[in-house]
Design a protein around this motif. Structure first.
Motif, short mmCIF file in Angstrom:
data_model
loop_
_atom_site.label_atom_id
_atom_site.label_comp_id
_atom_site.label_asym_id
_atom_site.label_seq_id
_atom_site.Cartn_x
_atom_site.Cartn_y
_atom_site.Cartn_z
N GLU A 132 0.84 -1.20 0.00
CA GLU A 132 0.00 0.00 0.00
C GLU A 132 0.87 1.25 0.00
N ASN A 133 1.93 1.24 0.81
CA ASN A 133 2.84 2.39 0.83
C ASN A 133 3.56 2.56 -0.50
N ASP A 137 3.53 5.81 -3.16
CA ASP A 137 4.78 6.56 -3.25
C ASP A 137 4.87 7.30 -4.59
N VAL A 165 10.31 2.31 5.35
CA VAL A 165 8.97 2.06 4.84
C VAL A 165 9.06 0.95 3.80
N LEU A 167 8.02 -0.97 0.56
CA LEU A 167 7.41 -0.54 -0.69
C LEU A 167 7.04 -1.68 -1.65
#
Length: 244
Positions: A132-133, A137, A165, A167
Motif C-alpha cells: 500500500e505504501n 509513493d 517504509v 514498498l
C-alpha cells in the motif's frame, strides 16, 4: 542541473562498464549529467554532497553479511568506503537509489539485519507487488501494482530496518524495495537491468556462488525470454523527480 553521483561497487571492468551504460540507458541520464566513481579503482574521494542531485549505488558480488575474515580485501575496502558516506546521506535525506548491494548497504547502515539465512533468490525474473505504501509513493505513480523484475542475490534484508517504509515484495523475498526518510530508496531487484544485462552478468559471475556453473546456459535462455520493463520506469522516475 547538478549531476548525479554514480558509485559503483563491481571490481570487474566488463560488469562495471555494462552497469554504468545500463544505468544511463534506463534512467535517461547522459554521461555528462553524472559523476562516476568506481570504488575498485580508487578510494572514496572527499565529496561535497551539495554538488549533486542524488546518489545512485550499483550492485556487486560482495555481501555485507559476510564475516570480516571472509571478505576479499578489495571488497571489504569498497564496502567500508560506501558505508562511510551513508551517515551524511541519511542526515541530509539525500536522494539515494541503491540497487541490490545498495539495499544491503542502506539496511546495514540503518541497523537492519542483512544475512543469508532467508530470502535469497536465484538468477531470473520474479513477480513483485507494491505494498500500500509503495502504490502511494510518488516514484511509483502510474505504475502497475504487480510487475516483474530481475533478481539474483545470496543475502537479503531479514526484517524491515528501523524507520524504513516497506514498498515492494516478492513471494520469496519480502523486502524487494524500501524507503528511508522521504528520499532514500533501495531495491533488491535491479532497476537498471534488462535481459542483455543479466546474460552478461551470468557469464561474469558464473563462479561466484550464485548458481551452479553448468546452469549458466539455461539461465541465460530463461532471462532472454522475459520482458521486464517496470523497474526501469522507477529509476527514470527517481531521476526525473530529483533532477535539478
Amino acid at each position: 542541473m547538478k549531476p548525479f553521483l554514480i558509485i559503483q561497487l563491481r571490481p570487474e571492468d566488463e560488469a562495471a562498464d555494462e552497469e554504468y551504460a545500463a544505468l544511463l540507458a534506463r534512467s535517461g541520464l547522459t554521461a555528462a549529467e553524472t559523476r562516476r566513481i568506481r570504488l575498485d579503482q580508487q578510494a572514496l574521494p572527499a565529496l561535497s554532497l551539495e554538488a549533486y542531485s542524488g546518489v545512485i549505488v550499483g550492485g556487486g558480488p560482495g555481501c555485507v553479511s559476510d564475516a570480516p575474515e571472509d571478505k576479499d580485501p578489495l571488497e571489504a575496502r569498497i564496502e567500508a568506503d560506501i558505508l562511510s558516506l551513508m551517515p551524511e546521506i541519511t542526515r541530509r535525506d539525500m536522494p539515494y537509489m541503491g540497487c541490490c548491494y545498495g539495499l544491503g548497504i542502506l539496511a546495514k547502515h540503518l541497523g537492519g539485519e542483512v544475512s543469508k539465512a532467508r530470502y535469497g533468490e536465484p538468477i531470473g525474473a520474479v513477480e513483485c507487488r507494491l505494498t500500500e505504501n509503495g502504490a502511494a509513493d510518488p516514484l511509483m505513480a502510474g505504475l502497475p501494482r504487480d510487475f516483474k523484475a530481475f533478481v539474483g542475490h545470496k543475502e537479503a534484508v531479514q526484517a524491515l530496518p528501523p524507520g524504513a517504509v516497506h514498498l515492494a515484495r516478492s513471494d520469496l523475498c519480502p523486502y524487494q524495495m524500501i524507503r528511508a526518510g522521504k528520499n532514500l530508496y533501495a531495491t533488491q531487484f535491479h532497476p537498471e537491468a534488462d535481459s542483455a544485462s543479466f546474460v552478461m552478468r551470468i557469464d561474469i559471475y558464473r563462479h561466484r556462488g550464485y548458481f551452479a556453473p553448468e546452469e549458466a546456459d539455461a539461465l541465460k535462455a530463461n532471462v532472454q525470454a522475459e520482458e521486464v520493463t517496470v523497474p526501469e520506469r522507477m529509476l527514470r522516475a527517481f531521476v526525473g523527480r530529483y533532477r535539478g
